[in-house]
Design a protein around this motif. Structure first.
Motif, PDB file in Angstrom:
ATOM      1  N   UNK A  67     -59.864  -6.336   1.563  1.00  0.00           N
ATOM      2  CA  UNK A  67     -60.782  -5.803   0.551  1.00  0.00           C
ATOM      3  C   UNK A  67     -61.896  -6.809   0.323  1.00  0.00           C
ATOM      4  N   UNK A  68     -63.141  -6.314   0.186  1.00  0.00           N
ATOM      5  CA  UNK A  68     -64.268  -7.193  -0.122  1.00  0.00           C
ATOM      6  C   UNK A  68     -65.057  -6.599  -1.288  1.00  0.00           C
ATOM      7  N   UNK A  69     -65.326  -7.442  -2.280  1.00  0.00           N
ATOM      8  CA  UNK A  69     -66.193  -7.095  -3.403  1.00  0.00           C
ATOM      9  C   UNK A  69     -67.368  -8.064  -3.404  1.00  0.00           C
ATOM     10  N   UNK A  70     -68.563  -7.561  -3.687  1.00  0.00           N
ATOM     11  CA  UNK A  70     -69.763  -8.395  -3.687  1.00  0.00           C
ATOM     12  C   UNK A  70     -70.207  -8.653  -5.114  1.00  0.00           C
ATOM     13  N   UNK A  71     -70.153  -9.903  -5.532  1.00  0.00           N
ATOM     14  CA  UNK A  71     -70.496 -10.283  -6.899  1.00  0.00           C
ATOM     15  C   UNK A  71     -71.928 -10.767  -7.019  1.00  0.00           C
ATOM     16  N   UNK A  72     -72.555 -10.443  -8.138  1.00  0.00           N
ATOM     17  CA  UNK A  72     -73.938 -10.832  -8.431  1.00  0.00           C
ATOM     18  C   UNK A  72     -73.911 -11.961  -9.462  1.00  0.00           C
ATOM     19  N   UNK A  93     -76.322 -13.478 -11.219  1.00  0.00           N
ATOM     20  CA  UNK A  93     -77.711 -13.500 -11.701  1.00  0.00           C
ATOM     21  C   UNK A  93     -77.983 -14.680 -12.619  1.00  0.00           C
ATOM     22  N   UNK A  94     -76.987 -15.077 -13.374  1.00  0.00           N
ATOM     23  CA  UNK A  94     -77.225 -16.143 -14.355  1.00  0.00           C
ATOM     24  C   UNK A  94     -77.474 -17.490 -13.689  1.00  0.00           C
ATOM     25  N   UNK A  95     -76.924 -17.691 -12.492  1.00  0.00           N
ATOM     26  CA  UNK A  95     -77.148 -18.959 -11.786  1.00  0.00           C
ATOM     27  C   UNK A  95     -77.859 -18.740 -10.453  1.00  0.00           C
ATOM     28  N   UNK A  96     -77.996 -17.482 -10.068  1.00  0.00           N
ATOM     29  CA  UNK A  96     -78.645 -17.157  -8.807  1.00  0.00           C
ATOM     30  C   UNK A  96     -77.662 -17.104  -7.651  1.00  0.00           C
ATOM     31  N   UNK A  97     -77.856 -16.142  -6.772  1.00  0.00           N
ATOM     32  CA  UNK A  97     -77.005 -16.042  -5.593  1.00  0.00           C
ATOM     33  C   UNK A  97     -75.987 -14.913  -5.683  1.00  0.00           C
ATOM     34  N   UNK A  98     -75.242 -14.764  -4.597  1.00  0.00           N
ATOM     35  CA  UNK A  98     -74.221 -13.722  -4.493  1.00  0.00           C
ATOM     36  C   UNK A  98     -72.930 -14.332  -3.983  1.00  0.00           C
ATOM     37  N   UNK A  99     -71.831 -13.721  -4.372  1.00  0.00           N
ATOM     38  CA  UNK A  99     -70.508 -14.259  -4.041  1.00  0.00           C
ATOM     39  C   UNK A  99     -69.597 -13.133  -3.565  1.00  0.00           C
ATOM     40  N   UNK A 100     -68.878 -13.401  -2.485  1.00  0.00           N
ATOM     41  CA  UNK A 100     -67.884 -12.455  -1.999  1.00  0.00           C
ATOM     42  C   UNK A 100     -66.518 -12.784  -2.591  1.00  0.00           C
ATOM     43  N   UNK A 101     -65.791 -11.722  -2.960  1.00  0.00           N
ATOM     44  CA  UNK A 101     -64.387 -11.860  -3.334  1.00  0.00           C
ATOM     45  C   UNK A 101     -63.585 -11.134  -2.261  1.00  0.00           C
ATOM     46  N   UNK A 102     -62.754 -11.900  -1.540  1.00  0.00           N
ATOM     47  CA  UNK A 102     -62.079 -11.397  -0.359  1.00  0.00           C
ATOM     48  C   UNK A 102     -60.561 -11.393  -0.568  1.00  0.00           C
ATOM     49  N   UNK A 103     -59.953 -10.266  -0.219  1.00  0.00           N
ATOM     50  CA  UNK A 103     -58.498 -10.150  -0.331  1.00  0.00           C
ATOM     51  C   UNK A 103     -57.915  -9.694   1.007  1.00  0.00           C
ATOM     52  N   UNK A 104     -56.781 -10.277   1.371  1.00  0.00           N
ATOM     53  CA  UNK A 104     -56.082  -9.852   2.587  1.00  0.00           C
ATOM     54  C   UNK A 104     -54.671  -9.372   2.270  1.00  0.00           C
ATOM     55  N   UNK A 105     -54.395  -9.122   0.966  1.00  0.00           N
ATOM     56  CA  UNK A 105     -53.064  -8.677   0.562  1.00  0.00           C
ATOM     57  C   UNK A 105     -53.150  -7.470  -0.368  1.00  0.00           C
ATOM     58  N   UNK A 106     -54.022  -6.521   0.009  1.00  0.00           N
ATOM     59  CA  UNK A 106     -54.165  -5.264  -0.735  1.00  0.00           C
ATOM     60  C   UNK A 106     -54.639  -5.471  -2.171  1.00  0.00           C
ATOM     61  N   UNK A 107     -55.467  -6.486  -2.399  1.00  0.00           N
ATOM     62  CA  UNK A 107     -56.019  -6.722  -3.721  1.00  0.00           C
ATOM     63  C   UNK A 107     -55.097  -7.446  -4.672  1.00  0.00           C
ATOM     64  N   UNK A 108     -54.029  -8.024  -4.153  1.00  0.00           N
ATOM     65  CA  UNK A 108     -53.104  -8.763  -5.023  1.00  0.00           C
ATOM     66  C   UNK A 108     -53.702 -10.100  -5.430  1.00  0.00           C
ATOM     67  N   UNK A 109     -54.518 -10.687  -4.554  1.00  0.00           N
ATOM     68  CA  UNK A 109     -55.221 -11.934  -4.863  1.00  0.00           C
ATOM     69  C   UNK A 109     -56.550 -11.928  -4.135  1.00  0.00           C
ATOM     70  N   UNK A 110     -57.495 -12.744  -4.622  1.00  0.00           N
ATOM     71  CA  UNK A 110     -58.833 -12.812  -4.048  1.00  0.00           C
ATOM     72  C   UNK A 110     -59.255 -14.258  -3.864  1.00  0.00           C
ATOM     73  N   UNK A 111     -60.034 -14.500  -2.798  1.00  0.00           N
ATOM     74  CA  UNK A 111     -60.654 -15.802  -2.541  1.00  0.00           C
ATOM     75  C   UNK A 111     -62.159 -15.597  -2.599  1.00  0.00           C
ATOM     76  N   UNK A 112     -62.858 -16.497  -3.273  1.00  0.00           N
ATOM     77  CA  UNK A 112     -64.305 -16.349  -3.435  1.00  0.00           C
ATOM     78  C   UNK A 112     -65.062 -17.212  -2.426  1.00  0.00           C
ATOM     79  N   UNK A 113     -66.224 -16.689  -1.964  1.00  0.00           N
ATOM     80  CA  UNK A 113     -67.094 -17.397  -1.034  1.00  0.00           C
ATOM     81  C   UNK A 113     -68.535 -17.116  -1.407  1.00  0.00           C
ATOM     82  N   UNK A 114     -69.333 -18.169  -1.608  1.00  0.00           N
ATOM     83  CA  UNK A 114     -70.757 -17.985  -1.902  1.00  0.00           C
ATOM     84  C   UNK A 114     -71.521 -17.657  -0.622  1.00  0.00           C
ATOM     85  N   UNK A 115     -72.409 -16.660  -0.712  1.00  0.00           N
ATOM     86  CA  UNK A 115     -73.183 -16.234   0.450  1.00  0.00           C
ATOM     87  C   UNK A 115     -74.455 -17.056   0.597  1.00  0.00           C
ATOM     88  N   UNK A 116     -74.876 -17.367   1.826  1.00  0.00           N
ATOM     89  CA  UNK A 116     -76.129 -18.095   2.034  1.00  0.00           C
ATOM     90  C   UNK A 116     -77.348 -17.177   2.074  1.00  0.00           C
TER      91      UNK A 116
END
Length: 396
Positions: free
Chosen positions: A148-153, A155-178
């Motif tokens: 599962x991938x969710x794309x976070x905005x 705006x308050x600090x600028x940029x976008x962040x991915x929230x990535x799950x590989x266990x059906x949404x039980x947990x998520x890992x965040x990654x800032x996009x370039x």
């Protein structure tokens, strides 16, 4: 109304009349009448049984209906997605956003169910209460692996962040996009760890580790699609603009962007379906478009036997599989209807299947649905001459 289609063989992007259409390869006449008579007889024989069998269904439905209330504010939206096949997991994302000067304020809540939607748990803390852009939705891998991938905005600090799950949404890992994404993350159908997306600067980005790191592989990209065997198809323009459709190049890479080949020019748009690559190509005069079809990934092209369209009309690929293509060709003028054509197994010879098919504009919603268990059968809507809504069925 009984409709039959005979032949040898974009989204290149009144009232509705329900039609059930089957493409066949026989002759009409007596067989047509016999089938209609047989259908009427079956309907009469089953009518009494059907009414009896429905008794008690209301109480059964009530006993198996469960209610959960999501608090969605005015101007808010709700997105729902199944995660995996047979997992019982549902994710629901509620989003509220309002523009504030040059920024926008947003708030998201994430809910998860493990019992097919009977109950939900608020798991917003898993995404650190980040505002998730509903334009990108909930990106679920098609291989039922639970990604599962969710794309976070941010705006308050600028940029976008991915929230990535590989266990059906039980947990998520965040990654800032370039980069700032323009479209939803696109999973490679052959490897769900490999992703593609476009940035707002029209740069094409690739990740081979499920979004943890990204590499820019091309610029000035207008449209991108995954092909078979890890291939990537996309249109591009050397002047950096995607507004001049009809002057685009269709390119292909089979090594994740290390090398590219130009497989078509004067392209308006393209789509992949089944074993077909279809491109809408401008004619020599530059005022009309035709459909060209390739069965070998763009090495050899053939012009499809379909009507040409002008700048006010459009083609739309309704469905395609390994054997045939269902194509909508828009009628001239602002009629909101067109004609459905069905191809042979080469995607070259098309026969007319259904006229006055209701489809207002390319990219809009259409209720065209193929019946996968019956080859060549589909259901859709047509606009009657008087604009009234009627139900109909047809069988070959």
């Amino acid at each position: 109304m009984l409709c039959r289609s005979f032949h040898a063989g974009e989204n290149l992007s009144g009232g509705a009349h329900r039609s059930f259409v089957n493409r066949g390869f026989g002759s009409a006449g007596e067989r047509h009448s016999l089938e209609l008579s047989e259908l009427s007889k079956r309907s009469a024989d089953l009518n009494g049984q059907t009414c009896t069998s429905l008794l008690g269904t209301e109480s059964v439905l009530q006993n198996h209906t469960h209610t959960f209330t999501f608090r969605v504010r005015t101007m808010g939206s709700l997105s729902l997605a199944w995660v995996g096949d047979g997992s019982g997991v549902l994710l629901v994302l509620t989003t509220f956003q309002v523009p504030v000067f040059m920024m926008r304020f947003g708030q998201s809540n994430l809910y998860r169910s493990e019992d097919y939607g009977k109950t939900f748990k608020d798991v917003t803390h898993l995404i650190n209460h980040t505002f998730i852009q509903n334009e990108f939705g909930i990106a679920i891998s098609s291989d039922h692996s639970g990604k599962v991938i969710l794309t976070g905005d941010l705006s308050e600090i600028g940029g976008f962040r991915l929230f990535r799950s590989q266990d059906f949404g039980l947990s998520f890992v965040s990654t800032d996009l370039p980069f700032e994404p323009l479209i939803q993350m696109l999973y490679n159908p052959g490897d769900s760890n490999t992703l593609l997306t476009l940035s707002i600067m029209l740069d094409l980005w690739l990740s081979v580790d499920f979004g943890a790191t990204w590499r820019k592989i091309h610029d000035s990209v207008c449209l991108v699609r995954w092909g078979p065997k890890n291939s990537i198809y996309f249109t591009t323009n050397s002047n950096g603009s995607c507004n001049n459709k009809g002057m685009l190049e269709l390119r292909k890479t089979v090594d994740y962007g290390r090398s590219f080949s130009i497989i078509a020019t004067r392209v308006y748009s393209f789509v992949l379906g089944g074993r077909f690559v279809l491109a809408s190509i401008m004619t020599g005069t530059g005022t009309e478009r035709t459909i060209h079809v390739s069965l070998d990934g763009g090495e050899v092209w053939n012009m499809a036997q379909l009507p040409t369209v002008n700048h006010e009309q459009f083609y739309s690929i309704l469905a395609a599989n390994q054997d045939m293509i269902f194509m909508h060709v828009d009628d001239p003028g602002d009629s909101r209807v067109g004609t459905i054509y069905v191809s042979d197994d080469r995607g070259i010879v098309f026969s007319k299947s259904l006229e006055r098919h209701l489809y207002t504009t390319t990219g809009s919603d259409t209720d065209f649905t193929t019946v996968t268990s019956l080859r060549g059968v589909y259901m859709t809507s047509v606009l009657t001459e008087g604009g009234s809504e009627n139900a109909s069925s047809a069988s070959a």
